[in-house]
Design an enzyme around this catalytic site. Structure first.
Site, PDB file in Angstrom:
ATOM      1  CB  CYS A 145      56.010  65.759  35.397  1.00 27.08           C
ATOM      2  SG  CYS A 145      57.152  66.074  33.878  1.00 27.08           S
ATOM      3  CB  CYS A 148      58.797  63.607  33.574  1.00 29.35           C
ATOM      4  SG  CYS A 148      59.143  65.526  33.706  1.00 29.35           S
ATOM      5  CG  ASP A 149      57.684  60.379  35.862  1.00 33.95           C
ATOM      6  OD1 ASP A 149      59.001  60.385  35.654  1.00 33.95           O
ATOM      7  OD2 ASP A 149      57.886  61.111  36.913  1.00 33.95           O
TER       8      ASP A 149
END
Ligand code: NAP
Length: 449
Positions: A145, A148-149
């Site tokens: 993701c 997200c990261d």
């Protein structure tokens, strides 16, 4: 996002509908169910939003030229909540089973909920590469993701693995942070939409590595390199982050212990109304076998599913009222096989003398049966309203229609084919006796004295 929800699951044992999964498909089903006043709960194992929460910018949802996944998810959830949908977040589902005419949904914490119908909109999970180092470095450089990261990798050299829309879209997001971005793909041709390819591959910091396969991910506590095989040779590429987007594994089928039809990749098979092979269970969105995994198709399919589920529940209740001795699971099977047919006022539903092929029950509206009298005029022999059935005489006697049935008003009927009707009769002697009694009475009333 949804802080206002109650912690405790309230008494939820007599629901119309349970929606499992709060992505775009689930939230759309929830919106329609709430607007239809169905007693519904939507369950999600996390916060609502589903896959789009992992998507930075969405540019192919009509009406939103450019919207972030988080923003669209919030808008969809707020919209459904406004119409009264009950949403329960962080309530993972362990399993679903059929019991009579109900679906029992068991949560991980053991709570059981029951409803007439379930719509499965649980999507799936990312496919893993399956190479050495992938599991070991998950969370320490390996990610599925970018949204997200990605921000953890400012100024780093990164690799995205895959050649589809996800790889390219997430890759575009990663270019905000990456010093250098490699796109590693096993073929020379990419699957991603042309517009995404042009944008990403046109950037100076982006370098495709094709055709190449990742063989190993390594480092010293955190990811430092990947080994790829290209032209039969292993090459080491120095990166600090590996973002894997090589597809998706649907998870809907794992919720069922009983058999549910799925394709060879595990996607749930549905018909045009999103019905699965289990009566009362529908599927929509990315967990369903279909051509396009798009937000637009997910919301469309979810709409179909909930509108059909509403009819299914109505038909189930009508059948239970008409045939109270019938086993509940047979009623559920019968309702799931029923077709909804509509007629305008004055339309002919069936005609005297025609072969008998279906059994009908009135859902909405009125109809009238007429019979040709000895002088050739049409004589009214019966009138039918909601809950009444007709068409049984020809099927029971394997004989042509004895009467003509015409819609008096706009008419909605539930139609059962010969085979489904025969199963219904066979499964309960009391039902068959009652239907035969009604048929005999009608035949006698229509016989001229
Ligand atoms: P996808 O379209 O199935 O693409 C997966 C990619 O990974 C393919 O390029 C495939 O290579 C490669 N791949 C598969 N298995 C591999 C393996 N074991 N090792 C290395 N590479 C492998 O998956 P996706 O990109 O996740 O997209 C899923 C669906 O969502 C698609 O229908 C897509 O259109 C849709 N989607 C749409 C958007 C959008 O903006 N509208 C955004 C994201 C996703 P091959 O090409 O050689 O098979």
């Amino acid at each position: 996002m949804l802080e206002s929800f109650p912690e405790r699951i309230p008494e939820l044992t007599d629901l119309d509908l349970i929606i499992i999964g709060g992505g775009p498909a689930g939230l759309t089903a929830g919106l329609y169910a709430a607007r239809a006043n169905m007693k519904t709960v939507l369950l999600d194992s996390k916060d609502v939003g589903g896959e789009i929460l992992n998507t930075n910018v969405i540019e192919d949802y009509p009406g939103f030229e450019s919207v972030t996944g988080a923003e669209l998810a919030k808008k969809m959830a707020d919209h459904a909540l406004k119409f009264g949908l009950k949403i329960e977040t962080y309530k993972p589902v362990k399993g679903i089973r059929s019991e009579g005419d109900r679906k029992i949904v068991t949560l991980q914490d053991g709570t059981e909920l029951s409803a007439y119908a379930v719509i499965v909109t649980v999507g799936g999970e990312p496919t893993k590469l399956g190479v050495v180092g992938e599991t070991e470095y998950h969370g320490r450089g390996v990610s599925y993701c970018a949204v997200c990261d990605g921000a953890f990798f400012k100024g780093a050299d990164l690799a995205v693995i895959g050649g589809g829309d996800s790889a390219f879209q997430e890759g575009l997001f990663l270019t905000r942070f990456a010093n250098k971005l490699y796109v590693v793909h096993r073929r020379n041709e990419f699957r991603a939409q042309a517009i995404l390819q042009d944008r990403l591959l046109g950037m100076e910091k982006v370098e495709p590595i094709t055709p190449a396969e990742v063989k190993e991910i390594g480092g010293n506590g955190d990811v430092k390199w990947i080994d790829i095989e290209r032209d039969g040779k292993i090459e080491r590429v120095k990166v600090e982050g590996v973002f894997v987007f090589i597809g998706f594994k649907p998870v809907g089928r794992y919720l069922f212990r009983e058999h549910i039809d799925h394709d060879k990749n595990g996607y749930l098979i549905t018909d045009q109304y999103m019905r699965t092979s289990i009566p009362g269970v529908y599927a929509a969105g990315d967990t369903r076998a279909q051509l396009a995994k798009q937000i637009t198709t997910a919301v469309g399919d979810a709409t179909t599913a909930v509108l059909h589920a509403e009819r299914y529940i109505e038909e189930l209740k009508d059948l239970e009222r008409a045939f109270p001795s019938e086993p509940k699971e047979v009623v559920a099977q019968t309702a799931s096989k029923a077709d909804l047919v509509v007629f305008a006022p004055d339309d002919i539903v069936l005609r005297e003398g025609d072969p008998a092929d279906r059994f009908y029950m009135v859902i909405k509206g009125e109809a009238e049966a007429t019979h040709r009298g000895p002088d050739g005029s049409q004589v009214v022999i019966s009138r039918f309203g909601p809950g009444d059935y007709f068409g049984e005489i020809g099927l029971l006697n394997d004989a042509p229609r004895r009467a003509t049935v015409r819609a008096k008003t706009s008419l909605e009927l539930m139609a059962l084919d010969r085979e489904t009707f025969a199963k219904l009769m066979k499964s309960s002697q009391a039902t068959e006796d009652e239907v035969r009694r009604v048929a005999a009475e009608r035949t006698q009333a229509a016989t001229p004295r």
